[in-house]
Write an enzyme that holds these catalytic residues in place. Structure first.
Site, PDB file in Angstrom:
ATOM      1  N   ARG A  94      65.221  54.105  87.878  1.00  0.00           N
ATOM      2  CA  ARG A  94      66.596  54.345  87.923  1.00  0.00           C
ATOM      3  C   ARG A  94      67.014  54.573  89.494  1.00  0.00           C
ATOM      4  NH1 ARG A  94      66.785  58.489  83.120  1.00  0.00           N
ATOM      5  NH2 ARG A  94      67.398  57.053  81.584  1.00  0.00           N
TER       6      ARG A  94
ATOM      7  N   LYS B 205      67.259  55.763  63.777  1.00  0.00           N
ATOM      8  CA  LYS B 205      68.221  56.493  62.827  1.00  0.00           C
ATOM      9  C   LYS B 205      69.519  55.564  62.726  1.00  0.00           C
ATOM     10  CE  LYS B 205      68.524  60.915  63.786  1.00  0.00           C
ATOM     11  NZ  LYS B 205      68.432  61.623  64.849  1.00  0.00           N
TER      12      LYS B 205
ATOM     13  N   GLY C 220      66.716  52.723  75.659  1.00  0.00           N
ATOM     14  CA  GLY C 220      65.518  53.253  76.313  1.00  0.00           C
ATOM     15  C   GLY C 220      64.407  52.282  75.640  1.00  0.00           C
TER      16      GLY C 220
ATOM     17  N   GLY D 131      72.575  56.137  75.438  1.00  0.00           N
ATOM     18  CA  GLY D 131      73.469  56.662  74.790  1.00  0.00           C
ATOM     19  C   GLY D 131      74.706  56.207  75.215  1.00  0.00           C
TER      20      GLY D 131
HETATM   21  P1  AMP Z   1      66.071  54.821  68.137  1.00  0.00           P
HETATM   22  O1  AMP Z   1      66.014  56.067  69.254  1.00  0.00           O
HETATM   23  O2  AMP Z   1      67.139  54.949  67.066  1.00  0.00           O
HETATM   24  O3  AMP Z   1      66.594  53.532  68.727  1.00  0.00           O
HETATM   25  O4  AMP Z   1      64.676  54.518  67.489  1.00  0.00           O
HETATM   26  C1  AMP Z   1      63.528  54.158  68.126  1.00  0.00           C
HETATM   27  C2  AMP Z   1      62.395  54.541  67.354  1.00  0.00           C
HETATM   28  O5  AMP Z   1      62.515  54.003  66.300  1.00  0.00           O
HETATM   29  C3  AMP Z   1      61.285  53.991  67.900  1.00  0.00           C
HETATM   30  O6  AMP Z   1      60.383  55.455  68.207  1.00  0.00           O
HETATM   31  C4  AMP Z   1      60.452  53.630  66.750  1.00  0.00           C
HETATM   32  O7  AMP Z   1      59.018  53.898  66.567  1.00  0.00           O
HETATM   33  C5  AMP Z   1      60.983  54.028  65.667  1.00  0.00           C
HETATM   34  N1  AMP Z   1      61.000  52.966  64.561  1.00  0.00           N
HETATM   35  C6  AMP Z   1      61.407  51.784  64.494  1.00  0.00           C
HETATM   36  N2  AMP Z   1      61.262  51.097  63.370  1.00  0.00           N
HETATM   37  C7  AMP Z   1      60.511  52.177  62.417  1.00  0.00           C
HETATM   38  C8  AMP Z   1      59.949  52.176  61.290  1.00  0.00           C
HETATM   39  N3  AMP Z   1      60.006  50.961  60.475  1.00  0.00           N
HETATM   40  N4  AMP Z   1      59.541  53.139  60.611  1.00  0.00           N
HETATM   41  C9  AMP Z   1      59.641  54.331  61.440  1.00  0.00           C
HETATM   42  N5  AMP Z   1      59.864  54.385  62.881  1.00  0.00           N
HETATM   43  C10 AMP Z   1      60.440  53.267  63.241  1.00  0.00           C
END
Ligand code: AMP
Length: 401
Positions: free
Chosen positions: A36, A199, A355, A378
């Site tokens: 950064r 999520k 990230g 974000g």
């Molecule tokens: P986000 O912060 O919403 O972009 O989510 C990122 C996280 O999603 C990472 O830490 C991944 O390990 C998790 N992730 C991606 N695919 C899966 C999955 N099939 N099951 C559980 N976690 C997941």
């Protein structure tokens, strides 16, 4: 761009308040990742070469409105001084007499770094009076280069701008707004959006907005399972957001009605649990074993996604395709990153935000092969969701806009 840029300011001899993003991981006084800091150097050098007197402000971590040495920016001053090849002065508070006299003592081409703005509770409350005190440290000129904080209405991002003559975007901020803005407002088509991550609730507005502006969408990662469940697919014990299944179903209906090209995984890597990765199997989606967890997209899905990416002229990607932090489940994410890199080498604009997607790019050594890697997780999501960022609204409009 509709907002003033640092290029539009008369910087010579002026004290310029620059909001940067020096929110870097520090442990035992050592900076663990300086990316950064490196990303904003161009803007700092731009100001210094034009004889500005730079007053730099940033947040670091979440000190909850109180001074705390663990979240001090002092180690950044030392590193920055090496990077810029000139001394960087540091003061223990971002407002008050010490900061004011240090800013007044700056000569053209000199740099002052202020202590963490979040040591004051007024920062996160966007306090007017606090913003006014920050503004006292400059000669009416404010530059925001902290895109990663632009979605927060905080005092060093918003309130301060009411007390300066001109508030402009730094070079990094300008680049972020240009790439993300062009993708949403005038993408070269076809425009393909690739979404993943954990999520769906974080990204539902992004899905809705990108369904309006993109030509197709590829959804992987855990968020795909909420959509797959809505379609009536067996998803085993994969991560599903039960309270979003209905909404996911509605989005799928809408996509079908509009003949929008929305792609979900057709196969995936499954295991009894993340801890039992050794038992990993690749199965078609409709053959998901009861009680097993989907942890990555499979090869057929990668082939479909890669074909779609290969047709694109603009690609935006946010979120990993699986649990990429744990082997072997990084495979799908890295395969998608490679497809993006390949299509970029043919002149396509690729934009990666968030990230985790960036971590995956770094892991696969592909960062340099992407057109634009956004520094704001974000902030880039809010932008892609079609929201106006408070830190951007607060900048001065260019004449005629
Ligand atoms: P986000 O912060 O919403 O972009 O989510 C990122 C996280 O999603 C990472 O830490 C991944 O390990 C998790 N992730 C991606 N695919 C899966 C999955 N099939 N099951 C559980 N976690 C997941």
């Amino acid at each position: 761009m509709r907002k003033l840029s640092i290029r539009d300011l008369k910087l010579a001899e002026k004290r310029v308040f620059m909001r940067v993003d020096f929110n870097v991981p520090i442990s035992n006084g050592k900076i663990r990742d300086d990316m950064r800091i490196l990303q904003t150097l161009e803007t700092l050098r731009f100001g210094l070469e034009r004889g500005a007197r730079l007053v730099l402000a940033s947040h670091l971590g979440r000190p909850k409105g109180k001074p705390n040495p663990e979240f001090s920016l002092r180690p950044v001053a030392e590193l920055l001084s090496d990077l810029l090849g000139r001394p960087v002065k540091f003061v223990n508070d971002c407002v008050g007499p010490e900061a004011e006299s240090a800013s007044l003592a700056l000569k053209p081409g000199e740099v002052l770094l202020l202590e963490n703005v979040r040591f004051h509770p007024e920062e996160e409350k966007n306090g007017e009076e606090f913003g006014k005190q920050l503004a006292k440290l400059c000669d009416g000129l404010y530059v925001n280069d902290a895109f990663g904080t632009a979605h927060r209405a905080h005092a060093s991002v918003v309130a301060i701008t009411k007390f300066v003559d001109q508030a402009a975007a730094g070079l990094l901020m300008e680049r972020e707004l240009k790439f993300l803005g062009d993708a949403l407002e005038r993408p070269v088509r076809p425009f393909v959006a690739v979404l993943g991550g954990a999520k769906i609730s974080d990204k539902i507005e992004v899905v809705e907005n990108l369904m309006k502006v993109a030509d197709s969408m590829l959804i992987g990662g855990a968020m795909a399972y909420t959509f797959l469940k809505a379609k009536g697919m067996p998803v085993g014990a994969s991560r599903v957001e039960e309270d979003k299944v209905e909404l996911a179903g509605r989005l799928l209906d809408e996509a079908r009605k509009r003949k929008f090209r929305l792609f979900l995984p057709v196969d995936h890597a499954v295991a009894p649990s993340l801890e039992q990765a050794a038992q990993m199997r690749v199965v078609e989606m409709d053959a998901t074993p009861v009680g097993w967890v989907g942890l990555d997209i499979g090869p057929k899905t990668v082939a479909i996604f890669s074909d779609e990416i290969a047709r694109a002229r603009t690609v935006v990607w946010n979120g990993p395709m699986g649990v990429f932090e744990v082997e072997p489940f990084s495979w799908g994410t890295i395969a998608v990153a490679r497809s993006l890199a390949a299509v970029t080498s043919t002149g396509v604009t690729s934009i990666v935000g968030g990230g985790d997607s960036m971590a995956a790019l770094r892991k696969s050594g592909l960062v340099d092969r992407i057109t634009h890697v956004s520094t704001g997780g974000g902030a880039s999501l809010e932008f892609l969701a079609g929201r106006q960022l408070p830190g951007v609204i607060a900048l001065t409009d260019k004449a005629g806009h």
